[in-house]
Design an enzyme around this catalytic site. Structure first.
Site: not given
Ligand code: BES
Ligand code: MN
Ligand code: ZN
Length: 503
Positions: A264, A276, A346, A348, A350
């Site tokens: 990724k 965020k 967010d 993104e 996947r």
């Molecule tokens: N990059 C983030 C995941 C992440 C969170 C990485 C904390 C490192 C530390 C990812 O893109 C994300 O925002 N995931 C969301 C998904 C949700 C919106 C379904 C998450 O895990 O909150």
């Molecule tokens: Mn994200």
């Molecule tokens: Zn991310």
């Protein structure tokens, strides 16, 4: 650190700034050294000052009894429970102490680091990794203050003649593994304005030239032609153009199997329109650590020469809420024809992985492994000690798990049962990109599984392990604050062993 050398000698006679010696709980200190030091080590044990507790460091200043200026004693825990990972951590703790003590070089008495059921080569590799990774720091944007500037520039592994060859092999591998890991750390630690998708692509191209890999970078026009609507959807919100990096390592064997690695490469994740909260948002510069691990692994392959063809794929973009950004409710179409309802911009990672995993099918791979800082849910579940492990082939999962265990990049399996896969069904498209908070690491993996149906696949969620603040009890002494380079050592170990066990 310059080269790490292996020498055959009696540790007592090695002239060095610091001689690093392992001490276990419940076993006597090295008899030869204790004797050379007139019984000082056993006296320290008797006094209770030297207990051999894991990572506990004690410094002893000899006079002229031995050639070293300092003896840096480091605990390994109970003698019968010492692991390679404990050796890495203890050696790192010792090496760091050598640096604060101003020792310019160190020597490690390798035979004082016994690990039950491990080979001399594996122990030497763990020691080498502990030294290099323990001393790592990221200095690109800030010089180390003068009073902290002493670098340990040389290290020697001291061993007996019967173990010279295996120790040298371990030191060779350890240097390849650790230097690749540090390269991934450097890339991960650079901020979002320094590492854009364009910069990632340039880094891939220049290392391909340097090390003899093949490299191709797809531009947005190419992605459009291929139908990579999910990756392009995410990229819409940013003025920086997306890049799709393709690296290839070709072994000399012509009948080699193909393994595809996917990382990724979100160079900054603001969340997009589903933005965020601002607290800790800066950490989202680390959202390309999967990409960094894949690039660093590819870079090391010409040194390791495994008999397997390896493809590295990195979908790279920013996730920003620009005026043309994709929006909640949008429906995008991935390269394999699957339509995706975007319920949260967010989620993104996947989406960009969907197109990369679909692209991977064209290689008819024996195995595909993706690494992604994918979900906060995985951080909640496993913290910083293990990456989440998922997949569609139990044998491959087990091989990856073992490579993780042996390399120190630990993983832990989570289930992908059919009911989880149902949770990402959408009313208006084939699937949706989020099923909400509960089990989000699993539902994210369930989403990815829709793009991996034609091959054996594992997914590593490295959101909790890719970077660290290194300020907790039990923090890993060989992971400085910032990017950890997680995944590199796992992948290298996997690829080195993979071929023979591939079927
Ligand atoms: N990059 C983030 C995941 C992440 C969170 C990485 C904390 C490192 C530390 C990812 O893109 C994300 O925002 N995931 C969301 C998904 C949700 C919106 C379904 C998450 O895990 O909150
Ligand atoms: Mn994200
Ligand atoms: Zn991310």
């Amino acid at each position: 650190m310059n080269k790490i050398e292996v020498i055959v000698a009696d540790p007592a006679t090695v002239d060095s700034g610091a001689l690093v010696v392992g001490i276990t709980e419940g076993a006597a200190p090295d008899a030869g050294l204790d004797k050379a030091l007139d019984g000082a080590l056993s006296a320290l044990v008797e006094s209770g000052d030297l207990r051999g507790k894991a990572e506990q460091v004690r410094v002893y200043y000899p006079r002229d009894e031995v050639a070293a200026q300092r003896i840096v004693l480091v605990g390994l825990g109970k003698a019968d429970e010492v692991t390679l990972e404990q050796v890495r951590r203890s050696v790192a703790a010792a090496a760091r102490r050598c640096r604060t003590l101003n020792a310019a070089d160190l020597a490690v008495a390798t035979t004082t680091f016994p690990v039950p059921e491990s080979t001399t080569a594996d122990i030497a590799q763990a020691i080498t990794e502990g030294i290099l990774l323990g001393l790592y720091r990221f200095t690109e944007f800030k010089e180390i203050p003068a009073d902290e500037a002493t670098e340990v520039t040389d290290a020697r592994l001291v061993t007996g003649s019967e173990n010279e060859a295996s120790t040298a092999e371990g030191a060779r591998l350890g240097q390849i593994f650790a230097r690749a890991t540090m390269w991934a750390r450097d890339l991960g630690n650079r901020p979002g304005n320094s590492v854009t998708p364009r910069v990632l692509a340039e880094a891939a191209q220049s290392m391909a030239t340097d090390f003899g890999l093949q490299c191709r970078v797809l531009e947005e026009a190419d992605m459009k032609e291929l139908g990579m609507g999910a990756l392009l959807g995410v990229a819409q919100g940013s003025d920086e153009p997306a890049k799709f990096i393709i690296l290839e390592y070709t072994p000399s064997q012509s009948d080699a199997e193909t393994v595809v690695l996917v990382g990724k490469g979100i160079t900054f994740d603001s969340g997009g329109i589903s933005i965020k909260p601002s607290q800790n948002m800066g950490d989202m510069k680390f959202d390309m650590c999967g990409a960094a691990a894949v690039l660093a692994t590819m870079r090391a392959l010409p040194h390791l020469k495994p008999p397997v063809r390896v493809i590295g794929l990195v979908p790279a973009t920013e996730n920003l809420p620009g005026g043309r950004a994709y929006k909640p409710g949008d429906i995008v179409k991935a390269m394999n024809g699957t339509t995706i309802e975007v319920v949260n911009t967010d989620a993104e990672g996947r989406l960009i992985l969907a197109d990369a995993l679909a692209y991977a099918a064209r290689y008819e791979p024996k195995a595909v492994i993706d690494l992604a800082t994918l979900t906060g849910g995985c951080v909640v579940a496993l913290g910083d000690e293990a990456s989440g492990l998922f997949g569609n082939d139990d044998q491959l999962i087990e091989r990856v798990r073992r490579a993780g265990e042996e390399s120190g990049d630990r993983t832990w399996p989570l289930p992908l049962w059919p009911p989880y896969k149902k949770k990402i069904e959408s009313k208006v498209a084939d699937i949706k990109n989020s099923a909400g908070r509960w089990a989000s690491a699993i539902t994210a993996a369930a989403f990815l599984s829709r793009f991996t149906e034609s091959y054996s696949w594992t997914h590593l969620d490295i959101a909790g392990t890719a970077y660290t603040s290194n300020d907790q009890n039990g923090s890993n002494p060989y992971a400085a604050q910032g990017a950890t380079g997680v995944g590199v050592r796992l992948l290298l170990r996997f690829l080195r062993e993979g071929e023979s066990k591939a079927s």
